[in-house]
Design an enzyme around this catalytic site. Sequence first.
Site, PDB file in Angstrom:
ATOM      1  N   GLY A  90       0.643  -0.938   0.078  1.00 16.33           N
ATOM      2  CA  GLY A  90      -0.214   0.279   0.260  1.00 16.33           C
ATOM      3  C   GLY A  90       1.206   1.382  -0.293  1.00 16.33           C
ATOM      4  O   GLY A  90       2.073   1.205   0.175  1.00 16.33           O
ATOM      5  N   ASN A  91       0.272   2.418  -0.186  1.00  9.68           N
ATOM      6  CA  ASN A  91       0.796   3.284   0.036  1.00  9.68           C
ATOM      7  C   ASN A  91       0.182   4.117   1.561  1.00  9.68           C
ATOM      8  O   ASN A  91      -0.799   4.283   1.785  1.00  9.68           O
ATOM      9  CB  ASN A  91       1.175   4.276  -0.667  1.00  9.68           C
ATOM     10  CG  ASN A  91      -0.590   4.643  -1.442  1.00  9.68           C
ATOM     11  OD1 ASN A  91      -1.153   5.100  -1.419  1.00  9.68           O
ATOM     12  ND2 ASN A  91      -0.920   4.103  -2.499  1.00  9.68           N
ATOM     13  N   ARG A  92       0.990   5.824   1.979  1.00  6.06           N
ATOM     14  CA  ARG A  92       0.423   6.502   2.925  1.00  6.06           C
ATOM     15  C   ARG A  92      -0.767   7.802   2.427  1.00  6.06           C
ATOM     16  O   ARG A  92      -1.157   8.546   3.603  1.00  6.06           O
ATOM     17  CB  ARG A  92       1.624   7.420   3.187  1.00  6.06           C
ATOM     18  CG  ARG A  92       2.355   6.083   4.453  1.00  6.06           C
ATOM     19  CD  ARG A  92       4.089   7.546   4.152  1.00  6.06           C
ATOM     20  NE  ARG A  92       4.549   8.210   4.463  1.00  6.06           N
ATOM     21  CZ  ARG A  92       3.901   8.866   5.767  1.00  6.06           C
ATOM     22  NH1 ARG A  92       3.908   8.297   6.770  1.00  6.06           N
ATOM     23  NH2 ARG A  92       3.934  10.318   5.785  1.00  6.06           N
ATOM     24  N   SER A  93      -1.297   7.551   1.068  1.00 11.61           N
ATOM     25  CA  SER A  93      -2.226   8.156   1.119  1.00 11.61           C
ATOM     26  C   SER A  93      -3.432   8.423   1.783  1.00 11.61           C
ATOM     27  O   SER A  93      -3.746   7.260   2.318  1.00 11.61           O
ATOM     28  CB  SER A  93      -2.610   8.036  -0.692  1.00 11.61           C
ATOM     29  OG  SER A  93      -3.526   8.872  -0.912  1.00 11.61           O
ATOM     30  N   ALA A 161      -3.608   7.741  -4.978  1.00  8.97           N
ATOM     31  CA  ALA A 161      -2.011   6.790  -5.233  1.00  8.97           C
ATOM     32  C   ALA A 161      -2.180   5.699  -5.868  1.00  8.97           C
ATOM     33  O   ALA A 161      -2.901   4.813  -5.034  1.00  8.97           O
ATOM     34  CB  ALA A 161      -1.222   7.279  -4.141  1.00  8.97           C
TER      35      ALA A 161
END
Length: 288
Positions: A90-93, A161
């Site tokens: 995943g990512n930090r968005s 994102a």
Amino acid sequence: LLAPAMHTNMWENPATRKNVQTLQARGARFIGPVAGELSSGDRGLGRLAPEEDIYAEVLSVLSTGKWQGKKVMVSAGGTREPLDPVRFLGNRSSGRFGVEIARQFAWQGAQVTLLAANIEPTLLESLPGGVEVVATPSAGKMHQAALDYFPHMQVAVMAAAVADYQPVDFQSEKIKKVPNQQEFSLRLRSTADILADLASKKHSDQLVAGFAAETGSWEQVLQLGKEKARRKGADIIFINQVGTETGFGDIATRVCAVDGEGSEIGQFSGNKPQVATQIVTLVRQQVQ
Ligand code: CTP
């Protein structure tokens, strides 16, 4: 327009729920309540919505709605690519920017569809009632939903994102640790570029906008963003600086808007709701 404030227990009481539904059915609009500290000292849903949000909602109720009758698709949040039943890439968005853009369009009368990838429920609950939320947790699901909805849209603003790579294999059982194995490799395959795909399919009466999330100095960010704009084929790219301290979550942000050739068409700064308002205004100017 009603802006309720009460204890969570009262807001969630079946009698209150029923009364809210009755009022909504009669055309009443609600703003809030929002989550946070309550006068009892408890925390939960029940706080009065922020005054500036109530003010903006009042303006929207009283205005004729600049986006009345227009259909707008917005994507927001960070996709998660499953590895096994319990893990993902995943990512930090946080999804905050996309949600604020969706809110602005809705306040100005647009019929908004939000492709939502892993956004905090309280953030989604804060959206005006008319926004259609479609859960698109992974890059593949978002791509499919974007293709399904886009033909009916006048505008698409892709703020999510999206993962550029996904695991080649999804393991249906939890991946086990191998004792004494120091390194572990994952095989990844690239995902579709949703923004570029929509840009290649758009008709002359449709507008496609996206973001370029870049790291580095502001000058580097601008250069990378302009190059990205020339690659994607979108009408507008909003370039913003991201990093562990900037860009994600609830903080001040700075955005440069460029056209498909990478030429600057606007610069905005402020908190995310303020920048979202300026973004929606710029999109409107470009649509005309
Ligand atoms: N995007 C997309 N599909 C992807 C990846 C990105 O639609 N598979 C969109 C994003 O929603 C955003 C824009 O493309 O509007 C740019 O995303 P960004 O992460 O900045 O760029 P990438 O194209 O992923 O390139 P890179 O990671 O190399 O910077």
